[in-house]
Design an enzyme around this catalytic site. Sequence first.
Site, mmCIF file in Angstrom:
data_model
loop_
_atom_site.group_PDB
_atom_site.id
_atom_site.type_symbol
_atom_site.label_atom_id
_atom_site.label_comp_id
_atom_site.label_asym_id
_atom_site.label_seq_id
_atom_site.Cartn_x
_atom_site.Cartn_y
_atom_site.Cartn_z
ATOM 1 N N HIS A 1 -49.238 11.554 19.843
ATOM 2 C CA HIS A 1 -48.573 12.042 21.178
ATOM 3 C C HIS A 1 -47.450 11.552 21.438
ATOM 4 O O HIS A 1 -46.684 10.770 20.812
ATOM 5 C CB HIS A 1 -49.665 12.051 22.195
ATOM 6 C CG HIS A 1 -50.478 10.564 22.636
ATOM 7 N ND1 HIS A 1 -49.412 9.534 22.860
ATOM 8 C CD2 HIS A 1 -51.370 9.888 22.300
ATOM 9 C CE1 HIS A 1 -49.835 8.331 23.147
ATOM 10 N NE2 HIS A 1 -51.273 8.387 22.637
ATOM 11 N N HIS B 1 -46.686 7.837 21.262
ATOM 12 C CA HIS B 1 -46.336 7.345 19.835
ATOM 13 C C HIS B 1 -44.927 7.616 19.462
ATOM 14 O O HIS B 1 -44.278 6.622 18.840
ATOM 15 C CB HIS B 1 -47.374 8.009 18.973
ATOM 16 C CG HIS B 1 -48.739 7.573 18.831
ATOM 17 N ND1 HIS B 1 -49.467 8.411 19.533
ATOM 18 C CD2 HIS B 1 -49.395 6.316 18.647
ATOM 19 C CE1 HIS B 1 -51.015 7.808 19.397
ATOM 20 N NE2 HIS B 1 -50.713 6.542 18.983
#
Length: 276
Positions: free
Chosen positions: A33, A36
């Site tokens: 997501h 990250h």
Amino acid sequence: MPQLVSTVTDLRRAIAALKPARIAMVPTMGALHAGHVSLVAEAKKHADHVVVSIFVNPTQFAPHEDFDAYPRTLESDLARLGDAAAIIFAPTAREMYPDGHATTITVKGPSHGLETDFRPQFFSGVATVVAKILIAASPDVAVFGEKDYQQLLVVQRLARDLALPTSVLGAPTLREADGLAMSSRNAYLSPTERGVAAKLNLILKDVIAAAQKGDLRAAETAGIDALYKAGFEHVDYVAIRDAATLDHIIALEHPARVLAAAKIGKTRLIDNMAIG
Ligand code: PAF
């Protein structure tokens, strides 16, 4: 496009081809997501190339936990990373844990208490896989999210104690508009649970305000009560600890951290914030 490799031999070969450039590593379990992606962007500030590992590590899950349900989304992970990573290391479980694998890394110190009280297997699983990944890639820098604050301290201690040639850096937690810390596990939340989940970060802010009045234990207890009132079904802990060691403290004399874990439905959420 990044190079996708699945064996340690190919990973080493791909990294060797980039040398002498500086390499930063972002270990993940996939289901990537925006949080990250922000770790990858942070990693890029410290190196010429970023290597991302994607591996749902079985040894950090207890048998009753969500290993089987954990989202595995390699195609969309690759799309999300685009060109931000030079190499993606997506090994199989057999590559990481070949038959007869008999080595486990145990980190004491920062792994004591908190998550370990509720997930006793967790940090030995994390430390073992992270040590294997960092030894395989030997990056100059590795970036981990502050969202998993205890994990960050465990990995920093591991890298120091094993004299790994890697600086382990923390990167700030990315939050949704309502403050919910981004996590792959947020995908498990129903719309009602999602509404409750958003209260966690607000309650942590209240705990910090209460702690600043002086009574840390009262602030923790008020935080636990508030989480139950908000609709969490079980609160594992709300704890105010020394930010560097996670030791118990009785006053805010040094930088501190409030950390919490609570369950709603089948989802266990963790979050933490700096105090002072
Ligand atoms: O934080 C995670 O995603 C995992 O615990 C890690 C560090 C990738 C190890 O499996």
